[in-house]
Write an enzyme that holds these catalytic residues in place. Structure first.
Site, PDB file in Angstrom:
ATOM      1  CG  ASP A 164      51.684  47.059  46.656  1.00 55.34           C
ATOM      2  OD1 ASP A 164      51.288  48.027  45.978  1.00 55.34           O
ATOM      3  OD2 ASP A 164      50.938  46.392  47.384  1.00 55.34           O
ATOM      4  CG  ASN A 199      49.686  48.215  37.632  1.00 55.23           C
ATOM      5  OD1 ASN A 199      50.852  47.834  37.715  1.00 55.23           O
ATOM      6  ND2 ASN A 199      48.833  48.102  38.641  1.00 55.23           N
TER       7      ASN A 199
END
Length: 246
Positions: free
Chosen positions: A25, A73
């Site tokens: 991340d 996503n």
């Protein structure tokens, strides 16, 4: 240099988790801080993955699971999605070239049906060609969501019950685990999340029941083997009781 270098400088002897999982991340924020478009950070993040995978191989980690692309996503911009998929395709092409030399096993967890036919075929080919290799196993969670995985496993078990292959009375944790993408893979000992966020983000919800979490403020493109060593050191200080008492 190949996909995995021959040698990485190792730290002093210390216990190493058998299975490390990482939520990669912070690529977008890393790029934004440098005046780049969000998708520009993923190329740097991909190089960080290469470095960390190489390091895990050298220090004896048996399984490395990475959150490459989640079911959520797809909400991102088309440019960012295209960048991520393009980098994955490039990585897999290199992996196929170096595969025999490195002996790294690749496994993909997630619903690959939404990928382009070319990328999906490359994933399948990579996994099939490496299935008997004895090096570190790299598990890519691709179009993956923990809740989706559990629902998929429940549907598969229900289907087997309807076909007479299973009985509801036989269901236990071990049997249910065999219906997950991660069947035959031990649960992660250590899960690392860079970027300063402190949540699981739908990652390995079933498998992480007794995993140790380490959170760090370092954004993924800046994550180094030294940061990994810090996480391992913190892991080694934990007392893993699995609900019991030592």
């Amino acid at each position: 240099m190949g996909l995995f270098s021959k040698k990485t400088k190792q730290s002093a002897q210390r216990p190493v988790p058998q299975h490390i999982a990482i939520i990669m991340d912070g690529n977008g924020r890393w790029a934004t801080k440098r005046g780049m478009p969000r998708y520009g950070g993923h190329a740097y993040g991909a190089e960080t993955f290469r470095t960390i995978a190489n390091y895990c191989k050298d220090i004896g980690v048996k399984y490395l699971t990475v959150y490459a692309f989640s079911t959520e996503n797809w909400k991102r911009s088309q440019e960012e999605i295209s960048t991520i998929m393009g980098l994955l395709g490039k990585y897999l092409q290199e992996a196929l070239l170096d595969m025999e030399k490195n002996r790294v096993r690749f496994v993909f967890s997630g619903d690959l049906s939404r990928l382009s036919p070319e990328l999906r075929d490359m994933c399948i080919q990579t996994q099939e060609r490496s299935k008997d290799y004895d090096g570190v196993q790299v598990n890519f969670c691709l179009n993956y969501g923990g809740r989706d995985e559990i629902m998929m496993a429940a549907r598969r078990f229900a289907r087997d019950c309807m076909e007479g292959k299973q009985s509801p009375e036989n269901l236990d944790e071990g049997l249910f685990s065999s219906y997950l993408y991660s069947a035959q893979v031990p649960d992660p000992d250590l899960i690392i999340r860079p970027s300063g966020e402190k949540r699981t983000s739908n990652f390995l919800l079933w498998q992480s029941a007794y995993s140790e979490y380490v959170f760090t403020d370092v954004l993924w493109p800046d994550f180094t083997p030294e940061d990994l060593e810090k996480a391992i050191a913190e892991y080694n200080q934990r007392s893993r009781r699995f609900g019991g008492v030592k």
